[in-house]
Each structure stands twice: as structure tokens, then as C-alpha cells.
Design a protein around this motif. Structure first.
Motif, PDB file in Angstrom:
ATOM      1  N   TYR A 240      -4.842   7.454  -0.029  1.00 14.68           N
ATOM      2  CA  TYR A 240      -3.439   7.816  -0.517  1.00 14.68           C
ATOM      3  C   TYR A 240      -3.377   9.017  -1.393  1.00 14.68           C
ATOM      4  CZ  TYR A 240      -3.828   2.648  -0.037  1.00 14.68           C
ATOM      5  OH  TYR A 240      -4.086   1.491   0.509  1.00 14.68           O
TER       6      TYR A 240
ATOM      7  N   ASN B 128       0.850  -1.146  -0.061  1.00  7.65           N
ATOM      8  CA  ASN B 128      -0.022  -0.075   0.109  1.00  7.65           C
ATOM      9  C   ASN B 128       0.806   1.423  -0.103  1.00  7.65           C
ATOM     10  OD1 ASN B 128       0.710  -0.902   2.645  1.00  7.65           O
ATOM     11  ND2 ASN B 128      -0.812   0.347   3.557  1.00  7.65           N
ATOM     12  N   LYS B 129       2.118   1.173   0.536  1.00 14.65           N
ATOM     13  CA  LYS B 129       3.110   2.349   0.618  1.00 14.65           C
ATOM     14  C   LYS B 129       3.497   2.638  -0.833  1.00 14.65           C
ATOM     15  CE  LYS B 129       3.748   2.191   5.570  1.00 14.65           C
ATOM     16  NZ  LYS B 129       4.576   1.829   6.650  1.00 14.65           N
TER      17      LYS B 129
END
Length: 255
Positions: free
Chosen positions: A81, A47-48
Motif C-alpha cells: 500500500y 484494502n483500498k
């Protein structure tokens, strides 16, 4: 079933595309899709590393054309995000590009293709007559391929099927007293086959540049192909040449 794919770069293999999950989704709302995407990325701890979201250019994915809506996947992902880049469906963008270009042609190619196909679809008597006409002009009969507006690049196969028996189709429709006026005008135009050949070449440029192994476009060196071919066509096919071809009865494939 809802497939989730990621495109990533590897120093060893370059750009790769992999399926990371295949989920039996219980709906297709933006909230459900966001939860599925977020869950898949968290599961693999990537996810990062998320840079962009790519999806179909549907309202559920991106909202309106200006992407100003809030009830869509892209907007909700950006809340999780920040800085996320939205990438529309490349295939649909290419489809729309070709469609807009065809709108500048001197005839409605979609209408012509659909009318020719529908004229013979399910009409065995007409097909039998066309086969005889093709035989008389020494053309091997080929079945016409249908066309759906939902996928514009599907036009390539339809146009190609017309070109394969163009002389037979021309003889058939010009000799039929019940031919629709639109098809009559099309086949009476001495440039009709030339325009179809031109269109087929351009559609080929857009479709044949897929790289099958990586499922992405390779438009390298093709950005000027369309301009070069159109310029050549414009300079070569003059009114004087067209008049000369008509007066001398020059065959279409010899012009």
C-alpha cells in the motif's frame, strides 16, 4: 490471539473503532502479521481504503527509531500500500512525554516511588509500624501501590497512594535511623509534597483525557495546562516563602 482493529469515520457516528478480526496467530514475525492484516482487509474489501497503520512502537512493527529498516510490518505493508502513513502508539508517546518531563524534576521520582513501595512490600512489621505512625499524625492508613517502568502512566496511582499518607510516611522515614539516604533527603525537603502534588496533577492531565467510549485521547485545551501550572508554581513558591515556611513551621498542606 491477535486482534485487528480499524478506526474509520462515519458521517452518522463520527470516528469509530471496531474489531474486525481476532486471529489465533502461529507467530509474531513481521511477515506473519502482514499476512494476517492483509487477509483481514481483503476479506472485508477495505484494502483500498487503508490510509495508515497504527501499532506499538516495537522493532517488529516499525523497525528502528528512524523507520529505515526493511524487516518490519510497516515497511512490508508500504510495499503493498504505497503512501501508507505510520502511526506509533499514542499511549506510549504520552508515556514517554511524561517520563521526559519528570526527568527535569529536582529528584528521581521513579526511584522514590519504587524505594517507598519496596520498603513495605512483604514486610508486615514495617507496615504495622507505619499504621501506628499514621494513627499518631491523624492520617488514615492506605496501602501503597506498586509501580512498573513498562507503563509510565501507572505512576499516577503510585504517587497518589504516597500523597494520601504523605505525613505518615514522612514521620515514619524521618524517625527511622535506617532510612536510606535518598528517602531521608527527599522527606527533609520542604518542597517534596508540593512536587508530588504537581506531578500528580500533570499525570492526571495525561490520563484523565482518555475518552473511554472511543478509546482515544482528548487533549483539547490541555496543551497549555502544564505551562500555566508550572509558571504559577515558579512564581508562587519563592526562596523567601520557603524560608518563611521553615522558620514558622508551617504545615505542608497550609503552604
Amino acid at each position: 490471539m491477535f486482534p485487528i482493529l480499524v478506526r474509520f469515520f462515519s458521517e452518522k457516528d463520527g470516528v469509530k473503532v471496531k474489531v474486525i478480526d481476532l486471529v489465533d496467530a502461529y507467530g509474531e514475525s513481521s511477515e506473519i502479521i502482514v499476512n494476517l492484516l492483509n487477509s483481514a482487509m481483503n476479506k472485508l474489501n477495505i484494502n483500498k481504503k487503508l490510509v495508515a497503520f497504527c501499532g506499538d512502537n516495537a522493532a517488529c512493527n516499525f523497525g528502528n527509531v528512524n523507520r529505515t529498516g526493511t524487516n518490519n510490518v510497516f515497511y512490508k505493508l508500504k510495499q503493498l500500500y504505497p503512501g501508507l502513513i505510520g502511526v506509533g502508539c499514542a499511549a506510549h508517546i504520552v508515556h514517554n512525554t511524561l517520563k521526559k518531563a519528570c526527568d527535569k524534576m529536582p529528584f528521581d521520582v521513579e526511584m522514590i516511588v519504587v524505594k517507598i513501595y519496596s520498603h513495605f512490600y512483604l514486610f508486615t512489621v514495617r507496615v504495622a509500624k507505619l499504621k501506628k505512625v499514621c494513627e499518631s499524625v491523624d492520617v488514615e492508613y492506605k496501602k501503597q501501590i506498586g509501580y512498573s517502568k513498562t507503563r509510565f502512566l501507572g505512576l499516577l496511582s503510585s504517587v497518589d497512594s504516597i500523597l494520601r499518607i504523605f505525613d505518615g510516611l514522612k514521620e515514619y522515614f524521618l524517625g527511622d535511623p535506617n532510612t536510606p539516604k535518598s528517602l531521608l533527603l527527599f522527606f527533609e525537603d520542604p518542597r517534596a509534597k508540593m512536587w508530588l502534588l504537581f506531578l500528580r496533577d500533570q499525570a492526571t492531565i495525561f490520563t484523565a483525557k482518555y475518552i473511554a467510549t472511543n478509546n482515544h485521547f482528548d487533549l483539547e485545551s490541555s496543551d497549555t495546562d502544564l505551562f500555566d501550572q508550572f509558571t504559577y508554581l515558579e512564581r508562587f513558591v519563592t526562596e523567601e516563602k520557603i524560608q518563611s515556611w521553615e522558620e514558622n513551621g508551617t504545615a505542608t498542606d497550609q503552604r
